[in-house]
Design a protein around this motif. Structure first.
Motif, short mmCIF file in Angstrom:
data_model
loop_
_atom_site.label_atom_id
_atom_site.label_comp_id
_atom_site.label_asym_id
_atom_site.label_seq_id
_atom_site.Cartn_x
_atom_site.Cartn_y
_atom_site.Cartn_z
N LYS A 194 0.83 -1.20 0.00
CA LYS A 194 0.00 0.00 0.00
C LYS A 194 0.86 1.24 0.00
N GLU A 195 0.27 2.35 -0.40
CA GLU A 195 0.99 3.61 -0.40
C GLU A 195 1.16 4.13 1.03
N ARG A 196 2.21 4.92 1.18
CA ARG A 196 2.44 5.56 2.46
C ARG A 196 1.32 6.57 2.70
N GLU A 197 0.77 6.57 3.92
CA GLU A 197 -0.35 7.46 4.19
C GLU A 197 -0.05 8.40 5.36
N PHE A 198 -0.65 9.57 5.27
CA PHE A 198 -0.51 10.58 6.30
C PHE A 198 -1.22 10.14 7.57
N VAL A 199 -0.59 10.41 8.72
CA VAL A 199 -1.19 10.10 10.01
C VAL A 199 -1.46 11.38 10.80
N ALA A 200 -0.41 12.20 10.96
CA ALA A 200 -0.55 13.41 11.77
C ALA A 200 0.53 14.40 11.37
N TYR A 243 -4.80 15.74 11.79
CA TYR A 243 -4.79 14.29 11.85
C TYR A 243 -5.60 13.68 10.72
N ALA A 244 -5.22 12.48 10.35
CA ALA A 244 -6.07 11.68 9.48
C ALA A 244 -7.33 11.30 10.26
N ASP A 245 -8.43 11.16 9.56
CA ASP A 245 -9.69 10.82 10.22
C ASP A 245 -9.59 9.49 10.97
N SER A 246 -8.80 8.58 10.45
CA SER A 246 -8.71 7.25 11.04
C SER A 246 -8.06 7.23 12.42
N VAL A 247 -7.33 8.29 12.76
CA VAL A 247 -6.63 8.31 14.05
C VAL A 247 -7.10 9.45 14.95
N LYS A 248 -7.96 10.30 14.44
CA LYS A 248 -8.40 11.46 15.21
C LYS A 248 -9.08 11.00 16.51
N GLY A 249 -8.68 11.62 17.60
CA GLY A 249 -9.22 11.25 18.90
C GLY A 249 -8.45 10.14 19.60
N ARG A 250 -7.57 9.46 18.88
CA ARG A 250 -6.78 8.37 19.46
C ARG A 250 -5.29 8.71 19.50
N PHE A 251 -4.81 9.42 18.48
CA PHE A 251 -3.39 9.76 18.38
C PHE A 251 -3.20 11.25 18.67
N THR A 252 -2.04 11.57 19.24
CA THR A 252 -1.68 12.96 19.50
C THR A 252 -0.25 13.20 19.08
N VAL A 264 10.06 15.09 18.04
CA VAL A 264 8.63 15.06 17.79
C VAL A 264 8.09 13.71 18.28
N TYR A 265 6.89 13.74 18.82
CA TYR A 265 6.29 12.55 19.40
C TYR A 265 4.97 12.21 18.72
N LEU A 266 4.63 10.94 18.77
CA LEU A 266 3.29 10.51 18.37
C LEU A 266 2.79 9.57 19.47
N GLN A 267 1.86 10.08 20.26
CA GLN A 267 1.23 9.27 21.30
C GLN A 267 0.05 8.55 20.67
N MET A 268 0.06 7.23 20.74
CA MET A 268 -0.97 6.41 20.11
C MET A 268 -1.71 5.64 21.18
N ASN A 269 -2.98 5.94 21.34
CA ASN A 269 -3.83 5.26 22.31
C ASN A 269 -4.92 4.46 21.60
#
Length: 122
Positions: free
Chosen positions: A43-49, A60-69, A79-84
């Protein structure tokens, strides 16, 4: 030229959390807007945040909104990516990247890290 190194990936159960870090060297990180992307085989590389240079704007990408910061500490050049609430669908190689302007597009990012694997088991 800035160099980027990601860390913090690993194996986690669904519902768990991980925090990814991206540390820069060679140039001050505050020069750049930063982004996190992910890619699975075939798959292609996709944007997360993404985050602006100052950290004042995040998106944020819609798929991670509310879960990732996404956050940044320019004094630590990191730079950090907190993934809950991780889901099996979040399994991918995660990359951080630097750009002169904020963007969702991979082609707007000039410098990439080597990636860190995140695996979420069900």
């Amino acid at each position: 030229q800035v160099q980027l190194v990601e860390s913090g990936g690993g194996l986690v159960q669904a519902g768990g959390s991980l925090r990814l870090s991206c540390t820069a060297s060679g140039r001050t990180l505050s020069t750049y807007a930063m982004g996190w992307f992910r890619q699975v085989p075939g798959k292609e590389r996709e944007f997360v945040a993404g985050i602006s240079r100052s950290g004042g704007a995040t998106y944020y990408a819609d798929s991670v909104k509310g879960r990732f910061t996404i956050a940044r500490d320019n004094a630590k050049n990191t730079v950090y990516l907190q993934m809950n609430s991780l889901e099996p669908e979040d399994t991918a190689v995660y990359y951080c990247a630097a750009s002169l302007s904020t963007s969702y597009r991979t082609d707007r990012y000039d410098t990439w890290g080597q990636g860190t694997q995140v695996t979420v088991s069900s």
